[in-house]
Write a protein that holds these residues in place. Structure first.
Motif, PDB file in Angstrom:
ATOM      1  N   GLY A 205       0.814  -1.211   0.000  1.00  0.00           N
ATOM      2  CA  GLY A 205       0.000   0.000   0.000  1.00  0.00           C
ATOM      3  C   GLY A 205       0.845   1.256   0.000  1.00  0.00           C
ATOM      4  N   VAL A 206       1.925   1.260   0.772  1.00  0.00           N
ATOM      5  CA  VAL A 206       2.826   2.417   0.831  1.00  0.00           C
ATOM      6  C   VAL A 206       3.512   2.626  -0.517  1.00  0.00           C
ATOM      7  CG1 VAL A 206       4.945   3.314   1.875  1.00  0.00           C
ATOM      8  CG2 VAL A 206       3.200   2.235   3.311  1.00  0.00           C
ATOM      9  N   ILE A 207       3.971   1.540  -1.134  1.00  0.00           N
ATOM     10  CA  ILE A 207       4.615   1.639  -2.450  1.00  0.00           C
ATOM     11  C   ILE A 207       3.623   2.159  -3.484  1.00  0.00           C
ATOM     12  CG2 ILE A 207       5.663   0.300  -4.333  1.00  0.00           C
ATOM     13  CD1 ILE A 207       6.767  -1.597  -2.155  1.00  0.00           C
ATOM     14  N   ALA A 208       2.364   1.701  -3.393  1.00  0.00           N
ATOM     15  CA  ALA A 208       1.334   2.152  -4.332  1.00  0.00           C
ATOM     16  C   ALA A 208       1.084   3.646  -4.207  1.00  0.00           C
ATOM     17  CB  ALA A 208       0.038   1.374  -4.096  1.00  0.00           C
ATOM     18  N   VAL A 209       1.119   4.162  -2.985  1.00  0.00           N
ATOM     19  CA  VAL A 209       0.954   5.607  -2.783  1.00  0.00           C
ATOM     20  C   VAL A 209       2.133   6.365  -3.396  1.00  0.00           C
ATOM     21  CG1 VAL A 209       0.842   7.448  -1.063  1.00  0.00           C
ATOM     22  CG2 VAL A 209      -0.441   5.330  -0.704  1.00  0.00           C
TER      23      VAL A 209
END
Length: 351
Positions: A205-209
């Motif tokens: 999720g952090v990488i996607a942001v």
């Protein structure tokens, strides 16, 4: 700079390989084994992504337009894509990272996936793709359609995720026998210790942001995406047109590289040749993946992670029909043959 695409892809490929983040297996296990853990992990990744991206949007750092909702393409394409990932043994992103592990079947699926995606985008099937996309509703945003703030949907998702976490971590712990670690320190944590799927989901999720501002800095107005960049690679190879090379292309190549690094470091890399049946399934699954993802406007990442986090009808309806497709294929590929074998092996009843 497009080099950030490689960095983002390497991180994503590494995390997904070490966390065994496989949505195909997760969707299949929901139906066959009644195990929802990987689906819960996906919800966590969507929630982290949704909160992060809308903070960036409210701060004016990222731009996003939901556009139209091509409902017919999303429904048909997502269902076909779901069937394809069962045959291929992995979704679009899973195929990239499993290819990095040396799985030849994934190489086969990846090749046919890229081919069909290119055919659908600019090849002979482009008119069909375009005509299906014309069946669209004017508003794709769930918030704009309902007149509610997007944060209402984000908070609802967070509430569901919180319930999932409480429910899962209140279950009795099952002791898992483990061998004595062969490594210590960071090497043990990175390459040997089992990664929990929920921890993996948070990182994804952090990488996607982070992908959004990195991608938009290069003029590509989107976050994580797999299908279009995969098709672009093949189109560039055939045409030598550098216009096909963008941040997304470096992203998917980075996924392969990151998975390779993770697999080598954990001693899981090895070339594995599939049997004929598996190879044929991989090829046909890749074709269905490329066809379905093009119709749907996204794959398990583009629709299942990104467009869901953006709170669009395309994302959530696409995810639902994707899961329905995997369940349908799972029945015919796994459950029905098993029932036939059981029936055949059963001794005849005495008269």
């Amino acid at each position: 700079m497009v080099i950030t695409g490689i960095i983002c892809g390497v991180l994503l490929g590494f995390v997904m390989q070490r966390g065994r983040f496989c949505l195909t297996g997760g969707f299949r296990d929901m139906f066959i084994a009644k195990d929802n853990r990987m689906f819960y992990a996906l919800l966590i990744a969507i929630a982290v992504h949704g909160v992060g991206i809308y903070i960036l949007i409210d701060a004016g750092l990222v731009q996003f337009s939901a556009g139209e909702f091509s409902w017919l393409g999303v429904i048909i394409g997502s269902f076909i894509f779901g069937i394809g990932i069962i045959l291929a043994g992995g979704c679009a992103t899973g195929t990239w990272y499993r290819a990095g592990e040396g799985l030849i079947g994934s190489w086969i699926a990846l090749a046919t996936y890229m081919l069909m995606a290119a055919v659908m985008r600019t090849g002979p099937l482009a008119p069909l793709n375009g005509s299906v996309q014309e069946y669209a509703l004017p508003n794709n945003s769930m918030a704009e359609s309902t007149g509610l703030s997007v944060w209402v949907f984000v908070v609802i998702l967070l509430a569901v995720v919180t319930w999932v976490l409480v429910r899962e971590f209140r279950k009795p712990k099952v002791a898992i026998p483990s061998l004595k670690p062969k490594r210590t320190g960071l090497a043990h944590l990175l390459f040997e210790k089992r990664w929990h799927p929920f921890f993996t989901a948070v990182l994804i999720g952090v990488i996607a942001v982070a992908a959004w501002p990195l991608s938009q800095a290069t003029g590509r107005m989107f976050g994580l995406g797999i299908t279009a960049p995969s098709a672009n690679i093949l189109q560039y190879i055939v045409t030598s047109d550098t216009g096909f090379i963008n941040w997304g292309v470096f992203l998917v190549l980075g996924i392969f590289l990151g998975s390779f690094i993770a697999a080598k470091g954990s001693r899981e890399f090895r070339f594995r040749m599939p049997d004929v049946k598996t190879g044929l399934n991989s090829a046909s699954g890749g074709l269905l993946m490329g066809f379905g993802a093009s119709l749907a406007g996204g794959c398990s990442i583009g629709n299942g992670l990104v467009m869901t986090a953006m709170m669009t009808w395309q994302g959530w309806i696409g995810l639902s029909f994707m899961i329905l497709g995997t369940w349908t294929a799972s029945y015919f590929v796994f459950i029905r043959p098993m029932k036939k074998r059981t029936t055949t092996a059963a001794p005849p009843q005495a008269a």
